[in-house]
Write a protein that holds these residues in place. Structure first.
Motif, PDB file in Angstrom:
ATOM      1  N   ALA A  31      90.610 -19.268 -34.155  1.00  0.00           N
ATOM      2  CA  ALA A  31      91.007 -20.676 -33.979  1.00  0.00           C
ATOM      3  C   ALA A  31      90.437 -21.259 -32.690  1.00  0.00           C
ATOM      4  O   ALA A  31      91.122 -21.978 -31.971  1.00  0.00           O
ATOM      5  N   GLN A  33      88.635 -23.592 -30.129  1.00  0.00           N
ATOM      6  CA  GLN A  33      88.354 -25.013 -29.963  1.00  0.00           C
ATOM      7  C   GLN A  33      87.822 -25.249 -28.557  1.00  0.00           C
ATOM      8  O   GLN A  33      88.280 -24.618 -27.605  1.00  0.00           O
ATOM      9  N   LEU A  35      87.525 -28.566 -26.264  1.00  0.00           N
ATOM     10  CA  LEU A  35      87.859 -29.976 -26.180  1.00  0.00           C
ATOM     11  C   LEU A  35      87.750 -30.464 -24.741  1.00  0.00           C
ATOM     12  O   LEU A  35      88.001 -29.689 -23.803  1.00  0.00           O
ATOM     13  N   GLY A  61      92.392 -21.079 -28.107  1.00  0.00           N
ATOM     14  CA  GLY A  61      92.442 -20.371 -29.375  1.00  0.00           C
ATOM     15  C   GLY A  61      93.535 -19.326 -29.338  1.00  0.00           C
ATOM     16  O   GLY A  61      94.496 -19.441 -28.579  1.00  0.00           O
TER      17      GLY A  61
END
Length: 154
Positions: A31, A33, A35, A61
């Motif tokens: 998972a 990411q 950002l 994550g």
């Protein structure tokens, strides 16, 4: 003389054999990411009249430790590619440290400084974590495995 030498070698072997080596452990990340940091994030530093700077991003994550024991001094490695497929972090795959990881699946987050002007969106590849069965660096206090800014984004 030979008995002394034999006794010295034996005691040296006993001393060296009693220190347990720190074995490396690979952990799975999922998972993932990447950002941009929020405006309120203390790690986000606005460009104050500087022509060159860095942009703040948070890599987050989940990390999975399938073992029975905690993994300590865990580092995260990844290739972060820009929009043109070039590495955003030149000559660097270690992106940060997430400290100690207890058995099980846990969320993680760390800040990354990407050179300003690097074209996004970014692609995170080959993300993995690696830690050890015993501490490999000195610690100030028990539980001091993350920097204060890293503790705030968890």
């Amino acid at each position: 003389m030979s008995r002394r030498l034999l006794a010295l070698l034996t005691s040296l072997l006993i001393l060296l054999g009693s220190a347990a080596p720190a074995r490396a452990a690979d952990l799975k990340l999922s998972a993932i990411q990447l950002l941009p940091c929020t405006e309120e994030d203390p790690g986000n530093q606005p460009d104050v009249g500087r022509p060159m700077g860095a942009s703040c991003f948070v890599l987050s994550g989940e990390v999975d430790n399938p073992g029975r024991r905690p993994v300590v001094d865990t580092d995260v490695y990844a290739r972060i590619l820009d929009a043109s497929g070039e590495p955003a972090l030149q000559n660097r795959t270690r992106v940060g440290s997430i400290g100690d990881v207890a058995p099980g699946t846990h969320p993680f987050a760390l800040r990354i400084a990407v050179p300003a002007g690097t074209p996004g969106p970014f692609d995170v590849r080959n993300a993995k974590a690696r830690g050890f069965s015993a501490p490999v660096r000195s610690r100030v206090d028990e539980g001091d495995d993350l920097l204060p800014l890293e503790q705030e984004i968890q």
